[in-house]
Scaffold this active site. Structure first.
Site, PDB file in Angstrom:
ATOM      1  N   THR A 220       0.820  -1.210   0.000  1.00 44.99           N
ATOM      2  CA  THR A 220       0.000   0.000   0.000  1.00 44.99           C
ATOM      3  C   THR A 220       0.855   1.261   0.000  1.00 44.99           C
ATOM      4  O   THR A 220       0.483   2.268  -0.606  1.00 44.99           O
ATOM      5  CB  THR A 220      -0.955  -0.012   1.211  1.00 44.99           C
TER       6      THR A 220
ATOM      7  N   SER B   4       0.875  -7.241  -0.659  1.00 42.56           N
ATOM      8  CA  SER B   4       1.405  -8.382   0.091  1.00 42.56           C
ATOM      9  C   SER B   4       0.419  -9.553   0.155  1.00 42.56           C
ATOM     10  O   SER B   4       0.832 -10.692   0.346  1.00 42.56           O
ATOM     11  CB  SER B   4       1.846  -7.970   1.492  1.00 42.56           C
TER      12      SER B   4
END
Length: 164
Positions: free
Chosen positions: A11, A54
């Site tokens: 992010t 992730s």
């Protein structure tokens, strides 16, 4: 001070793609470049690998990150990583007992949307590495840098908290 930054996506790096109408993890270092431009006393080596959220990382991706840490010429390492599975990658690196100072960091909000959290988490990691700390695997998030096994993402409140 010399620092290797291993940028894996997450992010921290996400940007809005107006054509697709979604946030994407780019394969560049624009977010990092903005931060490191203000660091005049540090020699950075930036390695951009994986470039994924992730949640999309595989065991093979985690091994690529481990190998990048092992073969880095620098003792000081910062890994930009997505917050959802940072605990898995940090645990793998910790298990391998690599004799370096390794600090994971990331952000809950993309730097392209709000620069404060990502910049603070990265700056905190960099400051930690400049102190006299032992080799180990650490995480820098939300005002603290601690052993990576002691900082846990609380999804209900959207924060990382120290676990005893």
């Amino acid at each position: 001070m010399k620092v290797t930054i291993i940028n894996t996506g997450g992010t921290f790096n996400k940007r809005y793609n107006p054509i697709k109408g979604q946030l994407e993890v780019p394969s560049d270092n624009i977010a990092l470049d903005k931060i490191v431009a203000s660091c005049h006393n540090v020699d950075f080596e930036i390695i951009n690998i994986i470039s994924k959220d992730s949640l999309d990382m595989t065991d093979e991706d985690r091994q690529i990150i481990c190998d990048a840490v092992k073969y880095s010429k620098n003792e000081n390492i910062i890994i930009i990583h997505g917050t959802d599975t940072v605990h898995l990658t940090s645990a793998l690196i910790k298990k391998q007992n690599i004799a370096k100072k390794i600090v994971f960091t990331g952000a809950m909000v993309p730097m392209s949307i709000d620069t404060v959290e990502a910049t603070m988490n990265f700056s905190q990691a960099l400051g930690f590495l400049s102190a006299n700390v032992e080799n180990g695997t650490y995480t820098s998030m939300h005002g603290v840098v601690v052993d990576s096994s002691k900082l846990v993402k609380n999804r209900e409140i959207g924060q990382f908290l120290i676990q005893n």
